[in-house]
Design an enzyme around this catalytic site. Sequence first.
Site, PDB file in Angstrom:
ATOM      1  CE  LYS A 113      -4.211  -1.864   2.067  1.00 45.11           C
ATOM      2  NZ  LYS A 113      -5.220  -1.713   3.141  1.00 45.11           N
ATOM      3  CE  LYS A 194     -10.188  -7.831  -2.314  1.00 46.23           C
ATOM      4  NZ  LYS A 194      -9.315  -7.932  -1.128  1.00 46.23           N
ATOM      5  CE  LYS A 197     -15.619   1.926  -0.734  1.00 51.04           C
ATOM      6  NZ  LYS A 197     -15.849   2.616   0.550  1.00 51.04           N
TER       7      LYS A 197
END
Length: 330
Positions: A113, A194, A197
Site C-alpha cells: 500500500k 479484485k 474502490k
Amino acid sequence: MQPRVLSGIQPSGSQHIGHLVGALDNFTRLQGEGEAFYMIADWHALTSKYEAVEEVWPATLELTATYLAAGLDPQKATIFVQSLVKEHAELHLLLSMITPLSWLERVPTYKEKLQNAVADLGSYGFLGYPLLQTADIIVYKARKVPVGEDQLFHLELAREVVRRFNHLYQREVFPEPEAVLTKTPKVPGLDGRKMSKSYGNCVYLRDTDAAILEKCTRQMASDPARVRKTDPGNPEICPVFEFHKLFSDAATVELVNVECRRAGIGCFDCKKRVAEAVIRRVAPVRERIEDSLSRPADLQAVLKDGSARARAVAVETMEDVRAAMRMPAL
C-alpha cells in the site's frame, strides 16, 4: 457461552457489492451465533483521510445505514464507533510498548500500500495500523473475527501479540482470536481484478438500477478469447460467469454455463442477465440505506447506545490489562 465476535469496516464512502457478499453477509450470519460487536473504524480511516476529516462522520452514518440495511440488528449485535471507545487507544499504546518494530514492518500489505498510495502514508499511524487492529479485537476478548483472506496476516500478528503479552505478564488476559473466513473470499471487479474502490471497478450498493445496468453491460470484462458472438466461450475464465455464480439463481447459472460454451448466448445478453440479478439483490438494500439516511437521529441513537455497550466491555478488559502490567488503580 458462545465465543465473542468482532469485526469492522472503515467509513470510507459507499460500500460495494463485494462488501455485501464478502463481509456483511458473514456479519449478519454470525450475529446470531454469539455476542457480536461490529465496529465502524473511523480511526483507521484517518490513516489516509487525515487531510479530509470532514468526510469521516458522514461516511460513518452511511456505513451505519449500510450495516442495518444488510441485516444487522442492534438488538442482536453491538454496532459502535471506534473513536467513541477510548480504551482502544489506550490498549494500542500499551501494546506498542511490547511489539517489535520488525513485526509491523513485515506485514505484506504495508509495503504494497505504501508503494501504490495516492496519499502520503509514511506515518506511524499507517505502520501501526495492524497493531491498532489487534487492540480493536482483543479489547473485547473476541475469539471469532470475520475477515477476508487479505487480512489473515493481520490476524496472525494479533495472535502473536496476544501470546507475547500473556507470556510477559504471566497471565492469560487475552484469548487468541481465530479467523472466520467468508464464503466469498474474492469478488471480481468490472475489469476482472479484485473489486476495489482504488481500482474504480465497483458496483456500489447505492448505485441506481440504471447505473448498475450500464456498468454491467458496458464496462464488465468478459472472456477475452471470445471476439464474435458466434465464437464459443469459456465460462471458467470469464468474470461475467463469476458474477452469475454469486448473484444469479441456479437455473440461470446452468443455462449460461451451457449456452456460452456453444455460442448460444451472446456476451451482451449474458451481462444483461447479470445486471438483472445484481439489481434484484442490491435494490432492496439501497432502499433501506436511503430510508435510514433520511433519519440521521435514529442512526446516531444506534451508535450512541452501541458505543456505550462496547465501552462497558472494553473498560472491564482494561482493568485486567492494568492489573497484569502492575499499573496503579487509585
